[in-house]
Design a protein around this motif. Structure first.
Motif, PDB file in Angstrom:
ATOM      1  N   ILE A   1      -6.912   7.458 -12.353  1.00  0.00           N
ATOM      2  CA  ILE A   1      -5.196   7.057 -12.242  1.00  0.00           C
ATOM      3  C   ILE A   1      -4.526   8.561 -12.257  1.00  0.00           C
ATOM      4  O   ILE A   1      -3.515   8.589 -11.881  1.00  0.00           O
ATOM      5  CB  ILE A   1      -4.435   6.095 -13.730  1.00  0.00           C
ATOM      6  CG1 ILE A   1      -5.477   4.733 -13.702  1.00  0.00           C
ATOM      7  CG2 ILE A   1      -3.211   5.596 -13.533  1.00  0.00           C
ATOM      8  CD1 ILE A   1      -5.485   3.895 -14.702  1.00  0.00           C
ATOM      9  N   LEU A   2      -4.570   9.553 -12.881  1.00  0.00           N
ATOM     10  CA  LEU A   2      -4.112  10.910 -13.054  1.00  0.00           C
ATOM     11  C   LEU A   2      -3.984  11.167 -11.596  1.00  0.00           C
ATOM     12  O   LEU A   2      -3.351  12.472 -11.361  1.00  0.00           O
ATOM     13  CB  LEU A   2      -4.261  11.468 -13.814  1.00  0.00           C
ATOM     14  CG  LEU A   2      -3.171  12.798 -13.848  1.00  0.00           C
ATOM     15  CD1 LEU A   2      -2.332  12.750 -14.545  1.00  0.00           C
ATOM     16  CD2 LEU A   2      -4.589  13.690 -15.131  1.00  0.00           C
ATOM     17  N   LEU A   3      -5.583  11.123 -10.908  1.00  0.00           N
ATOM     18  CA  LEU A   3      -5.465  12.114  -9.758  1.00  0.00           C
ATOM     19  C   LEU A   3      -4.661  11.129  -8.746  1.00  0.00           C
ATOM     20  O   LEU A   3      -3.832  11.804  -8.171  1.00  0.00           O
ATOM     21  CB  LEU A   3      -7.036  11.412  -9.419  1.00  0.00           C
ATOM     22  CG  LEU A   3      -7.278  12.600  -8.203  1.00  0.00           C
ATOM     23  CD1 LEU A   3      -6.568  13.810  -8.250  1.00  0.00           C
ATOM     24  CD2 LEU A   3      -9.234  12.266  -8.182  1.00  0.00           C
ATOM     25  N   ALA A   4      -4.806  10.039  -8.909  1.00  0.00           N
ATOM     26  CA  ALA A   4      -4.273   8.678  -8.168  1.00  0.00           C
ATOM     27  C   ALA A   4      -2.584   8.979  -7.697  1.00  0.00           C
ATOM     28  O   ALA A   4      -1.941   9.416  -6.695  1.00  0.00           O
ATOM     29  CB  ALA A   4      -4.409   7.592  -8.302  1.00  0.00           C
ATOM     30  N   THR A   5      -1.980   9.420  -9.086  1.00  0.00           N
ATOM     31  CA  THR A   5      -0.800   9.044  -9.152  1.00  0.00           C
ATOM     32  C   THR A   5      -0.129  10.894  -8.650  1.00  0.00           C
ATOM     33  O   THR A   5       1.074  10.813  -8.661  1.00  0.00           O
ATOM     34  CB  THR A   5      -0.340   9.695 -10.825  1.00  0.00           C
ATOM     35  OG1 THR A   5      -0.968   8.051 -11.170  1.00  0.00           O
ATOM     36  CG2 THR A   5       1.232   9.664 -10.909  1.00  0.00           C
TER      37      THR A   5
ATOM     38  N   CYS B   1      -2.115  12.485  -6.262  1.00  0.00           N
ATOM     39  CA  CYS B   1      -1.793  12.824  -4.520  1.00  0.00           C
ATOM     40  C   CYS B   1      -0.855  11.931  -4.614  1.00  0.00           C
ATOM     41  O   CYS B   1      -0.511  12.027  -3.207  1.00  0.00           O
ATOM     42  CB  CYS B   1      -3.327  11.716  -4.750  1.00  0.00           C
ATOM     43  SG  CYS B   1      -4.305  12.653  -4.786  1.00  0.00           S
ATOM     44  N   LEU B   2      -0.256  10.689  -5.075  1.00  0.00           N
ATOM     45  CA  LEU B   2       0.049   9.584  -4.377  1.00  0.00           C
ATOM     46  C   LEU B   2       2.625  10.494  -4.276  1.00  0.00           C
ATOM     47  O   LEU B   2       2.810  10.137  -3.435  1.00  0.00           O
ATOM     48  CB  LEU B   2       0.348   8.639  -5.186  1.00  0.00           C
ATOM     49  CG  LEU B   2       1.653   7.791  -4.712  1.00  0.00           C
ATOM     50  CD1 LEU B   2       1.924   7.303  -3.867  1.00  0.00           C
ATOM     51  CD2 LEU B   2       1.531   6.305  -5.908  1.00  0.00           C
ATOM     52  N   VAL B   3       1.903  11.432  -5.573  1.00  0.00           N
ATOM     53  CA  VAL B   3       3.921  11.633  -5.325  1.00  0.00           C
ATOM     54  C   VAL B   3       3.660  13.082  -4.209  1.00  0.00           C
ATOM     55  O   VAL B   3       4.787  13.705  -3.743  1.00  0.00           O
ATOM     56  CB  VAL B   3       3.638  12.706  -6.582  1.00  0.00           C
ATOM     57  CG1 VAL B   3       4.708  13.727  -6.629  1.00  0.00           C
ATOM     58  CG2 VAL B   3       4.734  12.137  -8.003  1.00  0.00           C
ATOM     59  N   ILE B   4       2.714  13.448  -4.310  1.00  0.00           N
ATOM     60  CA  ILE B   4       2.415  14.414  -3.081  1.00  0.00           C
ATOM     61  C   ILE B   4       2.699  13.945  -1.177  1.00  0.00           C
ATOM     62  O   ILE B   4       3.621  14.826  -0.415  1.00  0.00           O
ATOM     63  CB  ILE B   4       1.155  15.395  -3.102  1.00  0.00           C
ATOM     64  CG1 ILE B   4       1.628  16.099  -4.295  1.00  0.00           C
ATOM     65  CG2 ILE B   4       1.273  16.711  -2.073  1.00  0.00           C
ATOM     66  CD1 ILE B   4      -0.516  17.383  -4.491  1.00  0.00           C
ATOM     67  N   LEU B   5       2.357  12.348  -0.861  1.00  0.00           N
ATOM     68  CA  LEU B   5       1.996  11.595  -0.199  1.00  0.00           C
ATOM     69  C   LEU B   5       3.529  11.673  -0.056  1.00  0.00           C
ATOM     70  O   LEU B   5       3.836  11.270   0.927  1.00  0.00           O
ATOM     71  CB  LEU B   5       1.362  10.976  -0.799  1.00  0.00           C
ATOM     72  CG  LEU B   5       1.734   9.535   1.020  1.00  0.00           C
ATOM     73  CD1 LEU B   5       0.993  10.511   2.242  1.00  0.00           C
ATOM     74  CD2 LEU B   5       0.136   8.369   0.749  1.00  0.00           C
ATOM     75  N   LEU B   6       4.111  10.912  -0.778  1.00  0.00           N
ATOM     76  CA  LEU B   6       5.674  10.632  -0.816  1.00  0.00           C
ATOM     77  C   LEU B   6       6.476  11.787  -0.745  1.00  0.00           C
ATOM     78  O   LEU B   6       7.328  11.685  -0.039  1.00  0.00           O
ATOM     79  CB  LEU B   6       6.252   9.979  -2.725  1.00  0.00           C
ATOM     80  CG  LEU B   6       5.576   8.344  -2.599  1.00  0.00           C
ATOM     81  CD1 LEU B   6       6.114   7.910  -3.836  1.00  0.00           C
ATOM     82  CD2 LEU B   6       5.962   7.730  -1.622  1.00  0.00           C
ATOM     83  N   LEU B   7       5.925  12.975  -1.544  1.00  0.00           N
ATOM     84  CA  LEU B   7       7.118  13.445  -0.477  1.00  0.00           C
ATOM     85  C   LEU B   7       7.477  14.866   0.068  1.00  0.00           C
ATOM     86  O   LEU B   7       8.117  15.115   1.481  1.00  0.00           O
ATOM     87  CB  LEU B   7       6.829  15.329  -1.658  1.00  0.00           C
ATOM     88  CG  LEU B   7       7.264  16.906  -1.736  1.00  0.00           C
ATOM     89  CD1 LEU B   7       9.491  16.485  -1.273  1.00  0.00           C
ATOM     90  CD2 LEU B   7       7.676  17.819  -2.579  1.00  0.00           C
ATOM     91  N   ALA B   8       5.388  13.853   0.668  1.00  0.00           N
ATOM     92  CA  ALA B   8       5.303  14.611   2.381  1.00  0.00           C
ATOM     93  C   ALA B   8       5.897  13.617   3.290  1.00  0.00           C
ATOM     94  O   ALA B   8       7.053  14.151   4.425  1.00  0.00           O
ATOM     95  CB  ALA B   8       4.372  14.187   2.995  1.00  0.00           C
ATOM     96  N   LEU B   9       5.945  11.796   3.315  1.00  0.00           N
ATOM     97  CA  LEU B   9       7.090  11.154   3.649  1.00  0.00           C
ATOM     98  C   LEU B   9       8.719  11.411   3.939  1.00  0.00           C
ATOM     99  O   LEU B   9       8.719  11.323   4.635  1.00  0.00           O
ATOM    100  CB  LEU B   9       6.183   9.542   3.175  1.00  0.00           C
ATOM    101  CG  LEU B   9       5.062   9.664   3.402  1.00  0.00           C
ATOM    102  CD1 LEU B   9       4.464   8.454   2.213  1.00  0.00           C
ATOM    103  CD2 LEU B   9       5.043   9.291   4.476  1.00  0.00           C
TER     104      LEU B   9
ATOM    105  N   ILE C   1      -5.329  19.377  -2.476  1.00  0.00           N
ATOM    106  CA  ILE C   1      -5.308  20.083  -3.722  1.00  0.00           C
ATOM    107  C   ILE C   1      -5.166  19.588  -5.469  1.00  0.00           C
ATOM    108  O   ILE C   1      -6.553  20.528  -5.676  1.00  0.00           O
ATOM    109  CB  ILE C   1      -3.481  20.755  -3.815  1.00  0.00           C
ATOM    110  CG1 ILE C   1      -3.266  21.420  -2.650  1.00  0.00           C
ATOM    111  CG2 ILE C   1      -3.349  21.199  -5.007  1.00  0.00           C
ATOM    112  CD1 ILE C   1      -1.847  22.141  -2.244  1.00  0.00           C
ATOM    113  N   PRO C   2      -4.462  18.524  -5.057  1.00  0.00           N
ATOM    114  CA  PRO C   2      -5.428  17.984  -6.399  1.00  0.00           C
ATOM    115  C   PRO C   2      -7.140  17.089  -6.748  1.00  0.00           C
ATOM    116  O   PRO C   2      -7.153  16.863  -7.589  1.00  0.00           O
ATOM    117  CB  PRO C   2      -4.114  16.568  -7.596  1.00  0.00           C
ATOM    118  CG  PRO C   2      -3.950  16.390  -5.782  1.00  0.00           C
ATOM    119  CD  PRO C   2      -3.832  17.606  -4.957  1.00  0.00           C
TER     120      PRO C   2
END
Length: 644
Positions: free
Chosen positions: A58-62, A64-72, A18-19
């Motif tokens: 950096i904003l895009l990676a952040t 994406c990382l927030v969504i990945l951590l939530l999924a984990l 999505i991002p």
């Protein structure tokens, strides 16, 4: 890495797109529109382009990382099982805490001495306190049936420790096989959720018990699934080197299941013999000993408004307690003693529920020093005899019919505690049966289908039915209606058989509860009885029980349980022999715990069939059939606490 919910992790990770899509859509080229001040903006943009591009990445990676951590997090990664938390963490420990009857044993003679359960709980708290962050702990108490208090294992050892503090000792044996079966089922669920058959490797099961003799029910079969999977370690505390000396009450039972006091017995306070079974365990068995036994009859004390209560603290004694001294010989571990208990007349007069309480001296385990047994007390029993009413009196003994003999045997004197009622075959309905305890059927051929149905309902409610062949019938068709209504595997001959030589009864008779109280006199009494005519039993189900047999090994009196035909059919399908009587044990027993009973006697109680009515056996045999039969047919009053 594995997940407890892998699908949720996959779905959550896919949301990273999505991002990225938003970033790509934001970079689409637009149609340029030139205006005067644009030159200065373009110059400023060219100078800051690299820095702005880096910030956007950096904003895009952040994002994406927030969504990945939530999924984990939603997928719940099994870090402990994967061993990612370092050495000494990620362990799973299940504590099997023995809170059985044996865990009540004290470690000393002082009243405030700690019990075995106190030691087990202290050891459990020490194990929980030594767990590292990330370890998991579960708890199962062993008092049967085993109770999984903390299953699956928890990551909060403090919460598990608080559960340990609240565990109390129960009054049942330890159920270690049941606890292991519950653990095995949980390990299978863990392996299935983690998607890894080896996910439970390294788990530890700790059994905290003294393993005292008597604390385990070694007679019960091991349940399926009681063995633990490979990779699970089993540890246990050191068994006690010496058992505790303990005396326990095994059972309390009056000689009759229903105690009949008689109409005038309330003021006389009649007493009854009560059998109490005791057992010794531990080192005291090797020595001689003395135990004081106290037995008393109690009932619920009435409230101010005349109502009664069943609260144990409100019980009142119906008579002074009875005491006896039980002496043990060296090596003797079990014995049954008889004690006479008073107060049954008062129990019958009050009409309230009564119970016998037996108590022995205090010892290492107090919980098995008292046993309460409910008892049914009646002033009289009521028996119905189904036959046609006669309006003439028999001129001689030869003119007496079976119903006359039964009336004389059941009510020989006015003080006899059995009341008889003559019922017409057309009057066998619910109102007439409602107040009866037993029914004799000397004329079963006169009953219609509705009467048979009502008699079956009568036995289902705990009633006793006794059937004999009718005297003046050539072809007997009524057995079909009896077998169908009561659902029993009983097939009788169509015609009665006359015996040229009178049949005698066998010297050895089955030992059954119905005749237990006259067992000593039974051989002499039977020796004087002969049988000249019978309606033989051609087929008898495996669920039946012979009560009396004649010399040719054929059953003459049998007891059946309504509804047993299906069980007999299953026995036949398993290559058993349903027509063979069940083996008779050394001690008196009952054939079933279900309510209701049916008894068949192969001869009519008539002098043309047998001389039993004119023999001394007639009265005690008929009395015992009714008194003990009503007790066996009635609903069970005792139950095991905690049983499923």
């Amino acid at each position: 890495m594995t997940f407890l919910h892998p699908m949720l992790a996959i779905i959550g990770a896919s949301l990273i797109a999505i991002p990225i899509l938003i970033h790509l859509l934001a970079r689409r080229r637009k149609k340029p529109i030139r205006w005067g001040a644009m030159r200065f903006l373009l110059e400023a943009y060219k100078k800051q382009r690299k820095r702005m591009t880096l910030e956007q990445l950096i904003l895009l990676a952040t994002r994406c990382l927030v969504i990945l951590l939530l999924a984990l997090a939603i997928g719940r990664p099994a870090l402990e099982a994967a061993g990612l938390l370092g050495d000494g963490s990620g362990r799973t420990i299940y504590l099997l805490l023995d809170n059985s009857l044996a865990a009540r044993a004290t470690d000393g003679d002082a009243p405030d001495s700690p019990t075995a359960l106190d030691r087990h709980k202290s050891a459990a708290r020490d194990i929980l306190a030594a767990l590292a962050p990330g370890d998991r702990a579960g708890l199962i108490t062993l008092a049967g049936p085993a109770d999984a208090l903390v299953v699956p294992a928890s990551t909060d050892p403090l919460a598990v420790s608080s559960v340990v503090d609240r565990v109390d000792a129960a009054d049942s044996a330890a159920d270690i096989p049941g606890a292991l079966a519950a653990l095995n089922a949980q390990f299978e669920r863990d392996a299935l959720e983690l998607g890894n058959e080896n996910a439970v490797n390294g788990a530890v099961v700790v059994v905290l018990s003294d393993f005292l003799v008597g604390s385990l029910d070694t007679g019960s079969p091991e349940p399926s699934g009681a063995s633990l999977p490979d990779g699970v370690r089993l540890a246990a505390t050191t068994p006690a080197t010496q058992g505790v000396g303990n005396v326990q009450i095994l059972s309390v039972s009056p000689l009759r299941e229903v105690i009949i006091t008689g109409q005038d017995a309330a003021s006389a306070q009649p007493s009854e013999q009560v059998r109490v079974a005791l057992r010794r365990v531990g080192p005291i068995v090797a020595d001689a000993g003395v135990t004081t036994l106290t037995a008393r009859l109690v009932s619920a004390a009435p409230r101010a408004g005349g109502e009664s209560t069943s609260v144990v603290g409100m019980l009142r004694d119906l008579a002074p307690p009875s005491r006896t001294t039980v002496r043990w010989s060296p090596g003797q571990s079990e014995q049954t003693v008889s004690v006479r208990v008073d107060g049954f007349g008062e129990a019958a007069r009050s009409g309230r529920a009564a119970a016998i309480i037996a108590q022995i001296d205090r010892d290492a385990i107090d919980a098995d020093n008292v046993l309460r047994a409910p008892v049914r007390v009646r002033s009289a029993l009521k028996v119905g005899i189904v036959d046609r009413r006669r309006f003439t009196t028999a001129a001689s003994v030869a003119d007496l019919e079976p119903s006359d003999w039964l009336t004389l045997a059941l009510h020989p004197t006015d003080a006899a505690p059995i009341e008889t009622t003559l019922l017409a075959p057309t009057s066998v309905d619910e109102p007439s049966l409602a107040g009866l305890d037993a029914v004799f059927l000397p004329r079963p051929d006169l009953l219609d289908d509705n009467a048979w149905t009502r008699l079956r309902a009568f036995t289902d409610a705990g009633g006793l039915v006794i059937v004999t062949p009718p005297t003046d019938v050539s072809v007997h068709l009524w057995p079909d209606a009896l077998a169908s209504a009561f659902d029993v595997s009983l097939r009788l001959a169509r015609e009665a058989v006359d015996h040229d030589e009178p049949l005698r009864f066998a010297d050895e008779q089955p030992r059954v509860t119905l005749t237990e109280l006259i067992r000593a006199e039974l051989p002499d009494l039977l020796r004087a009885v002969s049988v000249t005519r019978t309606l033989p039993i051609e087929d008898l189900g495996a669920s039946s029980r012979p009560l009396l047999t004649i010399a040719n090994a054929q059953p003459w009196m049998v007891e059946l349980r309504p509804g047993a035909a299906e069980r007999d059919a299953d026995a036949a399908s398993n290559d058993q022999q349903p027509d063979e009587p069940a083996p008779t044990p050394d001690a008196a027993q009952t054939i079933d715990e279900s309510s209701g009973a049916l008894i068949y006697i192969a001869s009519a109680l008539d002098l043309e069939w047998t001389d039993l009515p004119a023999r001394p056996l007639m009265v005690p045999l008929t009395q015992e059939l009714v008194r003990q039969g009503v007790g066996e047919a009635g609903a069970e009053l005792n139950a095991v606490a905690g049983a499923s």
